[in-house]
Design a protein around this motif. Structure first.
Motif, PDB file in Angstrom:
ATOM      1  N   ASP A 159      -0.141  -1.322  -4.808  1.00 47.99           N
ATOM      2  CA  ASP A 159       0.329  -0.945  -6.140  1.00 47.99           C
ATOM      3  C   ASP A 159       1.577  -0.071  -6.125  1.00 47.99           C
ATOM      4  O   ASP A 159       1.843   0.652  -7.082  1.00 47.99           O
TER       5      ASP A 159
ATOM      6  N   ASN B  72      -5.311  -1.245  -1.377  1.00 41.37           N
ATOM      7  CA  ASN B  72      -4.634  -1.293  -2.677  1.00 41.37           C
ATOM      8  C   ASN B  72      -3.143  -1.563  -2.511  1.00 41.37           C
ATOM      9  O   ASN B  72      -2.472  -0.914  -1.708  1.00 41.37           O
TER      10      ASN B  72
ATOM     11  N   GLN C 296       0.833  -1.203   0.000  1.00 37.47           N
ATOM     12  CA  GLN C 296       0.000   0.000   0.000  1.00 37.47           C
ATOM     13  C   GLN C 296       0.873   1.262   0.000  1.00 37.47           C
ATOM     14  O   GLN C 296       1.993   1.257   0.501  1.00 37.47           O
TER      15      GLN C 296
END
Length: 809
Positions: free
Chosen positions: A214, A212, A77
């Motif tokens: 990414d 998330n 994250q």
């Protein structure tokens, strides 16, 4: 004294030209291979060591396992790095990277594609050793829409490195100010970027989004802090921050997840381990990773080839013991001590090794450009810039010289002068057992290499020809089609009207592409943890499956024209169907949260597609969901024509007509597929070439022993011929002993090679089978090579006039 040793050594070597040539030739090949493999291994082991703080840098990784489905990633994250620095003073700095494979950069009136770009935090220059040629490293990436260029990129766009303050128009949307120029990143780095864009416009560390994953996140810890401490702190953060987030969004905690036998874990990977141990599928977003197995294999190969060359020297030296016996006897009678004789024979060994080393250095320097191209690396032999190589070479010279000459030196110096001068010492017969054992060792190594070569070749062929669930042949991929914008559908229709174009699909989610998404789905609207799975989810259109030649094994393809509800439909692969456990998945619904589990989106399953490989064959097929949704990242067209370049030119003309000035970027899917296995192809080719060289070295030794054997049995051959022995009989007589040794070597090598190559194949999720005929073929090849090697000298001896043979003494 030492000068005298060298003078006598040189005379003996010059006297025995054939044996000297075989020894020097074998050692030269062995040392050349050893040097080249040493440079390759050194390059592999040096990855990321250019950073002055490499031993304090770690990359954070993710490992989520939910109900049999896995999400393993080198990304975390965006808030993970800032939180570590905020909560723990032992963590000094963090830096996040988000690679962008394709950015568009305007240069004059044309737009160019750049593949080596990433958004990065300004702290990148404090964590990594990336010297700036221009600009201030502390402020270079602090302001939004700022960019740091590599020296190569700076000269490409501005013909200078003094460009701070210049502007670049990027991605057809914004102007970026150049705030720095850095030296090109070293070759031995797990990432290479020419453009670093400010992360301040990209990541929001205060978003508190722990869902998330990414961002590649690196942390710099203070001296004395190890990854065990860091892993413990990551566990604390997981329960302190991630668990409440899951409770808020998904309405269940990490404790509930763990009770189901699942887990959510984060770990710290040392920077020096990334090149070898990073998740391969995920690492490809930055750069393909290495394989520690190849380091072990090539290190062993180099050592074994040198060992074969040393065995040649030992065999030939002990075989010629009779010719040196009288010399030893006379010198001992005249007062020479054994240590003096040992030094004499070691001097000969080191002289041969020195000659071979000089020739090997020249050969390695000549071959290095070809080897570098084969290996896909930039390697050099520069003794001034790499003084450690001098130490390696001297050490290698001493070790090889001692290894090759130690036994002959101690053996020859141990002759008793009385026995020698009375002629009681047989012609090296007391070393026949040792020589036989050494020949067996040589051909064990050679047979293992032959079997390994066949297995590697079969695996590479298996990769090329395996049915992977889609047809990659004659698929034209247009990359980065975002500039088409609203004209994208009109462009597709125009291309379909070109003769030779059969079908086309619009999506960036291609089996050989880089786009990936891994959301969570639930089998039940209640969103219980026991019903959750993590899977790939791709956005495709109704033309995707037919264009790529995929097969629907149950249900149907998307058809929005006839089925209005397909906007909420999904197609799953066979692996997902098995994991979901539905007896009949058609018509069943899956649910994924838009924001949290109180706002679920229902999607009904209309089809099951046959599994296809969208990662390399090193990895098994994972669950996949296809969703009908527009995605403009790329286009793929199935073509069928004998004039492919003419067709590509027509597509280019249509592109230029619709988006003039934008770069036309294309590739063919089969070429992109081959790129996935480029590292395996390269290492396979290297292994095959060095296996051939190892066999040549072994054959040189065998040829030398065949010459010696023929010389020793000259009278016997003459007598046999006088009594009617044919040429075939003589050749058989001289060859059968060697063939017996080769057969013994094959028997020993077979289980050893099976074990080694089976371990190598275990690195592939999809692999060839090691069939019995592989060992039979390898054995036949070894026997043919041995026969070919000894037969020339055997035939020569068999054809010698027996009268001449009987006159020899």
């Amino acid at each position: 004294m030492f000068k005298n040793y060298l003078k006598i050594a040189w005379r003996n070597l010059w006297k025995q030209k054939v044996f000297t040539l075989i020894n020097v030739g074998g050692l030269t090949i062995g040392l050349t291979v050893g040097l080249l493999l040493l440079l390759w291994v050194k390059n592999e082991l040096s990855y990321d060591r250019y950073n002055t703080k490499w031993d304090r840098i770690y990359r954070l990784t993710t490992d989520i396992h939910v109900n049999g489905s896995d999400f393993i990633s080198s990304q975390v994250q965006d808030v993970m790095g800032p939180t570590l620095v905020q909560d723990y003073p032992q963590v000094e700095k963090f830096v996040r990277l988000q690679p962008q494979r394709d950015i568009m950069v305007q240069k004059g009136h044309e737009t160019l594609q750049e593949k080596k770009a990433a958004w990065a935090d300004s702290s990148i220059f404090e964590v990594f050793t990336l010297p700036l040629l221009a600009g201030n490293p502390k402020t270079a990436l602090t302001a939004p829409f700022s960019v740091v260029l590599s020296e190569t990129a700076a000269r490409k766009y501005f013909q200078s490195t003094d460009i701070v303050g210049k502007m670049l128009h990027i991605n057809n949307t914004a102007d970026y100010r150049v705030t720095g120029v850095m030296k090109d990143m070293p070759d031995a780095s797990h990432f290479h970027f020419d453009f670093l864009l400010s992360m301040s416009e990209r990541a929001n560390s205060r978003s508190n989004n722990w869902g998330n994953h990414d961002y590649y996140t690196y942390v710099l810890v203070r001296p004395g802090v190890d990854n065990a401490f860091l892993n413990a702190r990551l566990k604390d953060i997981t329960y302190k921050y991630v668990s409440p987030f899951y409770q808020q969004i998904l309405h269940f905690s990490l404790e509930e997840i763990e009770k189901q036998g699942s887990h959510v874990r984060y770990a710290a990977m040392p920077l020096s381990d990334i090149h070898f141990y990073a998740n391969r599928a995920d690492q490809s977003f930055i750069e393909p990773s290495g394989n520690i197995q190849y380091v072990y294999i090539f290190s062993a190969a180099g050592i074994f080839i040198l060992l074969i060359a040393c065995i040649n020297f030992m065999n030939l030296s002990t075989a010629r013991s009779a010719s040196r016996a009288r010399e030893v006897g006379v010198r001992k009678t005249l007062g020479s001590q054994r240590k003096q004789l040992i030094l004499q024979f070691l001097s000969e060994s080191w002289l041969i090794c020195a000659m071979a080393m000089l020739l090997a250095l020249v050969a390695a320097a000549i071959l290095l450009p070809f080897f570098s191209e084969m290996a896909g690396k930039k390697m050099t032999i520069n003794l001034l810039d790499q003084p450690q190589l001098i130490v390696y070479f001297i050490g290698l010279l001493l070790i090889v010289g001692l290894l090759a000459g130690a036994y002959p030196a101690f053996f020859l110096s141990g002759f008793k002068p009385l026995q020698v001068l009375k002629g009681k010492l047989l012609s090296g017969s007391n070393t026949g057992g040792l020589r036989s054992a050494l020949v067996v060792v040589q051909f064990v190594i050679s047979s293992v290499l032959i079997i390994g070569t066949i297995v590697i070749y079969n695996q590479l062929q298996y990769i090329q020809h395996r049915q992977i669930g889609y047809d990659r042949r004659q698929v034209l991929v247009l990359q980065n089609t975002y500039p088409l914008y609203k004209q994208v559908n009109a462009f597709r229709e125009a291309i379909l009207r070109i003769p030779g174009v059969e079908n086309g699909t619009m999506t960036g989610f291609l089996p050989t592409g880089q786009y990936r998404q891994s959301p969570s789905f639930f089998k039940d609207r209640n969103a219980a943890i026991k019903d959750a799975i993590t899977t790939e989810a791709w956005q495709v259109d109704q033309h995707y499956i037919p264009t790529l030649g995929m097969k629907v094994v149950a249900g149907r393809n998307f058809d929005p024209q006839n089925f209005g509800t397909d906007s909420s439909a999904i197609i799953i692969n066979e692996t997902a169907a098995k994991m979901l456990g539905f007896k009949d998945p058609l018509g069943k619904e899956l649910y994924d949260p838009k924001t949290d589990v109180s706002d679920l989106r229902a999607s009904h399953i209309i089809g099951v597609i046959k599994d296809f490989n969208f990662n390399s064959l090193h990895h098994p097929v994972t669950p996949l969901i296809l969703r009908l949704q527009e995605e403009r990242g790329s286009m793929a067209f199935r073509v069928k024509t004998d004039h492919i370049q003419d067709l590509v030119e027509k597509v280019r003309q249509q592109w230029d007509a619709m988006v003039p000035g934008q770069p036309f970027l294309y590739a063919f899917m089969d070429n992109e597929f081959n790129t996935l296995y480029q590292a395996d192809q390269r290492t396979g080719n290297i292994f095959i070439w060095f296996a051939v060289l190892a066999i040549i070295v072994a054959c040189l030794g065998l040829a030398g022993l065949a010459i010696f054997t023929a010389e020793q049995r000259t009278k016997e051959i003459g007598i046999r011929k006088v009594h009617g022995a044919s040429v075939t009989d003589i050749v058989t007589l001289l060859s059968k002993d060697f063939i017996k040794l080769v057969l013994i070597a094959i028997v020993i090598a077979t289980p050893l090679a099976w074990y080694v190559m089976n371990g190598w194949l275990d690195d592939f999720a999809y692999r060839t089978t090691i069939h019995w005929w592989v060992f039979l073929l390898a054995g036949c090849i070894a026997i043919v090579i041995a026969l070919f090697t000894v037969s020339f000298q055997s035939i020569k001896a068999a054809l010698t006039n027996p009268i001449k043979s009987l006159k020899t003494e």
